[in-house]
Motif scaffolding. Structure first.
Motif: not given
Length: 97
Positions: A60-75
């Motif tokens: 989660h921290q890496m997503e925020k700090d490095h603008n990792i592109v993610c996609s969420k489908i339900k869980a």
């Protein structure tokens, strides 16, 4: 792992087989990158966590700090292979290679 002990396999054998499976997964992903291009590749969160040896909070921290592109489908959450590779390339250190 109890199954392996019953079959006469050691923990080291299990770890070796897990490593071989992970290497095959990486090989398959690399092959798909060459055939499709990075923009079409989405990596499951668990695979990325295993690759970096990170827990959920570190991811989660890496997503925020490095603008990792993610996609969420339900869980389920997926990361763009292109953004992960860009992060690795950005942090490349030639002094340690």
């Amino acid at each position: 792992m109890g199954n392996y002990k019953q079959q006469g396999k050691s923990t080291a054998d299990v770890d070796f087989h897990q490593m071989l499976n992970l290497m095959q997964e990486i090989k398959d992903l690399l092959n798909s990158i060459y055939t499709k291009g990075l923009q079409d590749i989405w990596l499951p969160k668990k695979a990325v966590m295993k690759f970096f040896d990170y827990g959920a909070s570190q991811m989660h921290q890496m997503e925020k700090d490095h603008n990792i592109v993610c996609s969420k489908i339900k869980a389920r959450k997926f990361y763009s292979a292109e953004s992960i590779l860009k992060l690795i390339e950005k942090n490349k250190n030639y002094d340690t290679i």
